[in-house]
Write an enzyme that holds these catalytic residues in place. Structure first.
Site, short mmCIF file in Angstrom:
data_model
loop_
_atom_site.label_atom_id
_atom_site.label_comp_id
_atom_site.label_asym_id
_atom_site.label_seq_id
_atom_site.Cartn_x
_atom_site.Cartn_y
_atom_site.Cartn_z
N LYS A 15 0.83 -1.21 0.00
CA LYS A 15 0.00 0.00 0.00
C LYS A 15 0.86 1.26 0.00
O LYS A 15 0.34 2.38 -0.05
CB LYS A 15 -0.90 0.01 1.22
N THR A 60 10.87 -3.51 2.84
CA THR A 60 10.00 -4.38 3.61
C THR A 60 10.47 -5.83 3.48
O THR A 60 11.55 -6.10 2.96
CB THR A 60 8.51 -4.15 3.21
N LYS A 64 14.81 -6.13 5.38
CA LYS A 64 15.15 -5.07 6.36
C LYS A 64 16.54 -5.27 6.96
O LYS A 64 17.23 -4.29 7.27
CB LYS A 64 14.10 -5.00 7.46
N ARG A 151 7.22 -17.53 21.57
CA ARG A 151 7.13 -18.99 21.43
C ARG A 151 8.49 -19.62 21.71
O ARG A 151 8.60 -20.57 22.47
CB ARG A 151 6.65 -19.29 20.00
N MET A 214 -0.06 -5.54 15.36
CA MET A 214 0.69 -4.84 14.32
C MET A 214 0.22 -5.24 12.91
O MET A 214 0.51 -4.55 11.95
CB MET A 214 2.19 -5.13 14.45
P1 ATR Z 1 8.99 -10.17 12.00
O1 ATR Z 1 10.13 -9.46 11.36
O2 ATR Z 1 7.66 -9.92 11.34
O3 ATR Z 1 8.92 -9.96 13.47
P2 ATR Z 1 10.17 -12.76 12.40
O4 ATR Z 1 11.48 -12.17 12.74
O5 ATR Z 1 10.10 -13.98 11.53
O6 ATR Z 1 9.24 -11.71 11.67
O7 ATR Z 1 9.37 -13.05 13.75
C1 ATR Z 1 8.11 -13.60 13.78
C2 ATR Z 1 7.63 -13.65 15.23
O8 ATR Z 1 6.32 -14.21 15.29
C3 ATR Z 1 8.49 -14.51 16.14
O9 ATR Z 1 8.45 -13.97 17.43
C4 ATR Z 1 7.75 -15.85 16.08
O10 ATR Z 1 8.01 -16.68 17.19
P3 ATR Z 1 9.34 -17.63 17.21
O11 ATR Z 1 10.49 -16.73 17.54
O12 ATR Z 1 9.07 -18.62 18.28
O13 ATR Z 1 9.42 -18.24 15.83
C5 ATR Z 1 6.34 -15.37 16.12
N1 ATR Z 1 5.33 -16.30 15.58
C6 ATR Z 1 5.11 -16.63 14.28
N2 ATR Z 1 4.06 -17.48 14.16
C7 ATR Z 1 3.58 -17.68 15.42
C8 ATR Z 1 2.51 -18.45 15.99
N3 ATR Z 1 1.70 -19.16 15.21
N4 ATR Z 1 2.33 -18.40 17.33
C9 ATR Z 1 3.14 -17.68 18.11
N5 ATR Z 1 4.17 -16.93 17.66
C10 ATR Z 1 4.39 -16.93 16.34
#
Ligand code: ATR
Length: 274
Positions: A15, A60, A64, A151, A214
């Site tokens: 967007k 994006t 990043k 997680r 977010m």
């Molecule tokens: P971003 O840059 O968008 O933060 P990222 O660095 O891949 O992307 O991080 C994704 C986050 O979402 C992480 O905190 C991930 O948890 P893990 O570190 O345990 O992987 C979390 N996440 C993604 N899918 C999830 C789910 N289904 N339930 C809980 N946490 C989730």
């Protein structure tokens, strides 16, 4: 024409071109802003090619961190975040890397939603790039404390340690969290798959706790639905954060911060009809 782009892969549904063209129209600036699909294995080459002429770019997923590596200079907030979402070509041709995501989040929470963060008990879900970018500006608002839950617990602990010099920030496991907090920010990507982090409803004090995702989508996200089902005072999505981080980037490039309210209203209207 002054040229700007947003790099990503994929990038088709961004967007940002719409947002920046509305900003340019509103502030009477002449510029072009388009998407640029960078190859997954050569962000640096693609960016260097663009900056032969281009003046600035947003960055994006998934570039990043690559943009952070590429920038010759970094703002302090980009350094802390370990990620760059905005690049500016400087007079000498070098690239300045900034991160406006956290400032966008704070502007959306404080200016758009009218929430003062001072003294609040904040729970930040997730420990990836999105959570990391939010921590410095959140702590600068002087909350009572920020608890990070993730997680993969070790990532939350690392993040808490990395920011502990800026204020009270702790890591916790999801299953240890039961006491209500004032603000829950979902910085996980769980909503993308329609999933929820495993959090207890007792974290919400009905009528008092504010929940912020977010992510955003046409329909309320799984996290926003969960918040509303359990009586949260507000359930906000990340569309405002998107508009505000863009306004911060625009300010950096053009020296003027656009009024985001009409742009956000237009984004909401378009989101409802797509
Ligand atoms: P971003 O840059 O968008 O933060 P990222 O660095 O891949 O992307 O991080 C994704 C986050 O979402 C992480 O905190 C991930 O948890 P893990 O570190 O345990 O992987 C979390 N996440 C993604 N899918 C999830 C789910 N289904 N339930 C809980 N946490 C989730």
């Amino acid at each position: 024409m002054d040229r700007y782009v947003v790099f990503g892969n994929p990038i088709g549904h961004s967007k940002s071109p719409l947002i920046h063209s509305l900003f340019a129209e509103q502030t009477g600036q002449q510029l072009s802003y388009t998407t640029l699909l960078a190859p997954l294995d050569d962000f640096a080459g693609c960016a260097q090619g663009f900056f032969q002429q281009g003046l600035g770019a947003n960055v994006t997923v998934p570039f990043k961190e690559a943009a952070y590596q590429l920038a010759g200079h970094l703002t302090e907030r980009a350094q802390r975040a370990g990620a760059v979402n905005t690049l500016v070509r400087q007079g000498d041709g070098s690239l300045l890397g900034d991160n406006t995501d956290g400032a966008g989040l704070i502007a959306d929470l404080t200016l758009n939603a009218g929430i003062s963060l001072k003294g609040l008990r904040i729970l930040l879900l997730g420990a990836g790039g999105a959570a990391r970018g939010a921590l410095e500006p959140l702590l600068a608002e002087q909350p009572s404390h920020v608890i990070i839950a993730n997680r993969t617990a070790a990532r939350a602990e690392l993040l808490a340690a990395r920011f502990s010099d800026l204020g009270p920030v702790f890591a916790s496991r999801f299953d240890e969290l039961t006491e209500p907090v004032d603000l829950i920010i979902n910085a996980t990507s769980a909503s993308l798959g329609g999933e929820l982090p495993p959090i207890a409803p007792s974290l919400i004090k009905p009528g008092r706790t504010i929940c912020y995702d977010m992510m955003y989508a046409k329909e309320p996200t799984a996290f926003c639905r969960w918040a509303m089902e359990h009586g949260a005072a507000k359930a906000l999505d990340g569309l405002g954060m998107l508009a505000e981080q863009a306004a911060e980037a625009f300010l950096l490039w053009r020296g003027v911060r656009p009024d985001t309210a009409p742009v956000l209203a237009e984004l909401r209207r378009l989101l409802a009809v797509v």
